[in-house]
Design an enzyme around this catalytic site. Structure first.
Site, mmCIF file in Angstrom:
data_model
loop_
_atom_site.group_PDB
_atom_site.id
_atom_site.type_symbol
_atom_site.label_atom_id
_atom_site.label_comp_id
_atom_site.label_asym_id
_atom_site.label_seq_id
_atom_site.Cartn_x
_atom_site.Cartn_y
_atom_site.Cartn_z
ATOM 1 N N TRP A 236 0.812 -1.226 0.000
ATOM 2 C CA TRP A 236 0.000 0.000 0.000
ATOM 3 C C TRP A 236 0.840 1.268 0.000
ATOM 4 C CZ3 TRP A 236 -5.156 -0.313 3.258
ATOM 5 C CH2 TRP A 236 -6.018 -1.231 2.629
ATOM 6 N N GLU B 222 11.806 2.478 -3.644
ATOM 7 C CA GLU B 222 11.449 3.830 -3.187
ATOM 8 C C GLU B 222 12.242 4.206 -1.946
ATOM 9 O OE1 GLU B 222 7.228 3.151 -3.222
ATOM 10 O OE2 GLU B 222 7.285 3.164 -5.418
ATOM 11 N N GLU C 233 11.755 -5.792 -9.085
ATOM 12 C CA GLU C 233 10.910 -4.645 -9.432
ATOM 13 C C GLU C 233 11.758 -3.614 -10.177
ATOM 14 O OE1 GLU C 233 7.271 -4.303 -6.636
ATOM 15 O OE2 GLU C 233 8.909 -3.178 -5.755
ATOM 16 N N GLY D 114 4.671 2.071 -10.997
ATOM 17 C CA GLY D 114 3.721 3.187 -11.056
ATOM 18 C C GLY D 114 3.663 3.895 -12.392
ATOM 19 N N SER E 99 3.766 -2.176 -12.102
ATOM 20 C CA SER E 99 2.611 -2.000 -12.991
ATOM 21 C C SER E 99 1.878 -3.306 -13.294
ATOM 22 C CB SER E 99 3.025 -1.286 -14.287
ATOM 23 O OG SER E 99 3.492 0.018 -14.004
ATOM 24 N N GLY F 192 1.605 -2.643 -6.297
ATOM 25 C CA GLY F 192 1.418 -1.366 -5.616
ATOM 26 C C GLY F 192 0.026 -0.820 -5.841
ATOM 27 N N GLY F 193 -0.100 0.052 -6.828
ATOM 28 C CA GLY F 193 -1.356 0.765 -7.063
ATOM 29 C C GLY F 193 -2.574 -0.131 -7.153
#
Ligand code: 13P
Length: 247
Positions: A10, A94, A162, A168, A207, A228-229
């Site tokens: 998240w 990140e 990743e 993203g 993605s 993720g998203g």
């Protein structure tokens, strides 16, 4: 022999209200007993998430490498475990970019998490500039060499590939590119931990959506997805769980 794992991340999203999404995610996970499903949430939501959906694996997105001490603002593996986490992500790109974390830091965090009995998803992946310079394979090999603990095995340790440029962005590597890096990652793991490498899951992240999950998850050496998203809502995450379960 390696069960598929669909894991959500998240990131710095979510709220107590958003935990309602976990109900349908937990239901989809229960309907897919042949695969594993997990969701990493912000520290502040771990306890509420774990209490709301006890059958779903809830995790942290990071831990500190020390067990305790004078580290203002940081959270240890023991703390997230007590809060209800069963696993943690470490070495996410990140954090490498924003907090300047290194592969050595990821190694230390993985070891700290394992000391506390947490499962670990350790991330690796090249930048766009590194891929353009034809250095993706070497970068990923070096990250794995510096970050995978000697005692890693599939009972607690998962690797996630990743590529940073795919996170993203809606862009993904080709299936051939994913297969190539995952094969290289598997063989690098073999040189480091021997036969135990065969039991370590290697996830693809970047993605992943309900539309591309089935083909990515059917690729050689892809043992699941780190999402993720598309993990933020059940409407987007459940189709990925269903794609993994149908393979
Ligand atoms: P997206 O699925 O939003 O690209 O994020 C991938 C990721 O970073 C999961 O850890």
């Amino acid at each position: 022999m390696r069960r598929k794992l669909v894991a959500g991340n998240w990131k710095m999203n979510g709220s107590r209200a958003a935990l309602a999404e976990l109900d349908a995610i937990a239901a989809a996970a229960a309907a897919a007993p042949g695969i594993d499903v997990a969701v990493a949430v912000p520290f502040t939501l771990i306890t509420a998430a774990a209490e709301r959906t006890p059958a779903l694996a809830i995790g942290a997105e990071d831990v500190h490498e020390a067990d305790s001490g004078a580290h203002t603002g940081c959270v240890s593996a023991a703390m997230v475990k007590e809060a209800g986490a069963g696993f943690t992500i470490v070495g996410h790109s990140e954090r490498r970019a924003d907090q300047h974390e290194t592969s050595h830091d990821a190694w230390a965090k993985a070891a700290a998490a394992h000391r506390q009995g947490l499962n670990v998803i350790l991330c690796c992946g090249e930048t766009e500039a590194e891929r353009d310079a034809d250095r993706a394979e070497r970068v990923v090999q070096a990250q794995i060499e510096k970050s995978v603990p000697d005692n890693a095995d599939g009972s607690w340790f998962t690797l996630a590939y990743e590529p940073r440029w795919a996170i993203g962005t809606g862009r993904t590597p080709t299936l051939e590119e994913i297969a190539s890096i995952h094969a290289i990652a598997r063989s690098k793991l073999k040189t480091l931990i021997g036969d135990r490498a065969a039991g370590v899951r290697i996830l693809y992240g970047g993605s992943v959506t309900g539309a591309n999950a089935a083909t990515i998850l059917a690729t050689d050496n892809v043992d699941g997805a780190l999402v993720g998203g598309a993990s933020l809502t059940a409407a987007k995450f459940v189709p990925i769980i269903e794609a993994a379960a149908s393979l």
